[in-house]
Write an enzyme that holds these catalytic residues in place. Structure first.
Site, mmCIF file in Angstrom:
data_model
loop_
_atom_site.group_PDB
_atom_site.id
_atom_site.type_symbol
_atom_site.label_atom_id
_atom_site.label_comp_id
_atom_site.label_asym_id
_atom_site.label_seq_id
_atom_site.Cartn_x
_atom_site.Cartn_y
_atom_site.Cartn_z
ATOM 1 C CG ASP A 72 -0.488 -0.191 2.236
ATOM 2 O OD1 ASP A 72 0.016 1.085 2.975
ATOM 3 O OD2 ASP A 72 0.060 -1.184 3.390
ATOM 4 C CG ASP A 130 -6.358 4.649 7.156
ATOM 5 O OD1 ASP A 130 -6.173 4.302 8.611
ATOM 6 O OD2 ASP A 130 -4.980 5.301 6.122
ATOM 7 C CD GLU A 149 -3.312 5.046 10.537
ATOM 8 O OE1 GLU A 149 -2.705 4.981 11.104
ATOM 9 O OE2 GLU A 149 -4.189 4.584 9.748
#
Length: 286
Positions: free
Chosen positions: A85, A174, A176
């Site tokens: 990634d 994503d 986080e």
């Protein structure tokens, strides 16, 4: 002096004036109460200040640690596919080098919040595809800057869409640690879960696909209350740097992708798809 009767126009006028005054005072009072039409809109965090420094795992490595140097020998899986990634911090990527080393798929950061697009997106997204890889795009979430629906729409409009060409993975979200402040972006566990539901529902309505969720077990436990709301629908992409994927977030019985290092060859972030290549193709095809 004439006596004013109850139905006289003078008394009616005074009554109307009194009622109007009461109504005006009531409206003024309500306007200052939270949750009413006149209340101020909830404040939003400013747009990201350094989105080029935010990528899948950038905050995981900071909060949970990362491997450095040579990797330990990974256990042999029944079947797996090597991937990577990337984001703008990788610049122009040497896709032919990665392809020759056995990398067969890639996730590329497309967007963050509703203000940032990766300036290297075309080279990375199209370059991985042209090298032969299956590729997908991901969105770095900032749930305190705008709604889940707004960010899903921005993502789809700026590279995060999907097409059934056999070479495009569903978009990934994503989730986080916050690079700009409070770990959970100032949201309660319920608020965070609802924000993600908003994102996923919008993404599905725009693309027909259920998005992948990237998250660590530790962050998930802390910021969603270890929610089980998504495990039966959204594929899991989990980061843990070392020789084992370890404990998974609640709701998932298995992971789909494992980000196992942030210091692999050529680009740093390397991943393993949990299955054979034909299962990766199936994920792409929906």
């Amino acid at each position: 002096m004439p006596v004013l009767r109850s139905g006289s126009p003078h008394r009616s006028a005074r009554s109307r004036a009194t009622v109007a005054g009461i109504l005006l005072a009531t409206v003024s009072l309500l306007a200052g109460l939270p949750g009413t039409a006149g209340a101020a809109a909830p404040s939003r965090a400013p747009e990201p200040r350094h989105p080029d420094q935010d990528w899948a795992g950038s905050q995981i490595a900071r909060h949970e640690g990362a491997t450095t140097g040579l990797l330990p020998a990974l256990p042999s899986l029944t079947a797996s596919v090597e991937g990577v990634d990337v984001s703008s911090h990788n610049g122009n990527v040497a896709w032919s080098t990665l392809w020759s080393s056995g990398v067969k798929y890639a996730y590329v950061k497309a967007t963050e919040s509703t203000s940032y697009t990766n300036p290297y997106f075309a080279q990375q997204y199209n370059g991985s595809y042209n090298s032969g890889m299956i590729r997908g795009a991901y969105h770095f979430a900032t749930p305190d800057t705008s709604s889940g629906a707004a960010q899903a729409n921005y993502f789809v409009d700026h590279g995060g869409g999907w097409s059934k060409d056999g070479k495009t993975l569903p978009g990934a979200l994503d989730m986080e640690y916050n690079p700009y402040g409070a770990t959970c972006y100032g949201l309660s566990a319920t608020g965070m879960v609802n924000w993600m539901k908003d994102f996923f529902a919008t993404y599905r309505s725009r693309t027909g696909r259920d998005a992948v969720v990237y998250t660590s077990t530790s962050w998930w436990q802390q910021c969603t209350g270890n929610s089980t709301a998504f495990g039966s629908v959204n594929p899991l992409w989990v980061p843990r740097y070392g020789s084992s994927v370890g404990e998974l977030p609640a709701g998932w019985g298995f992971h789909t992708i494992w980000q196992y290092t942030s210091s692999g060859p050529t680009v740093g972030d390397h991943d393993r798809f949990n299955g054979a290549y034909d299962r990766l193709q199936a994920l792409a095809n929906g």
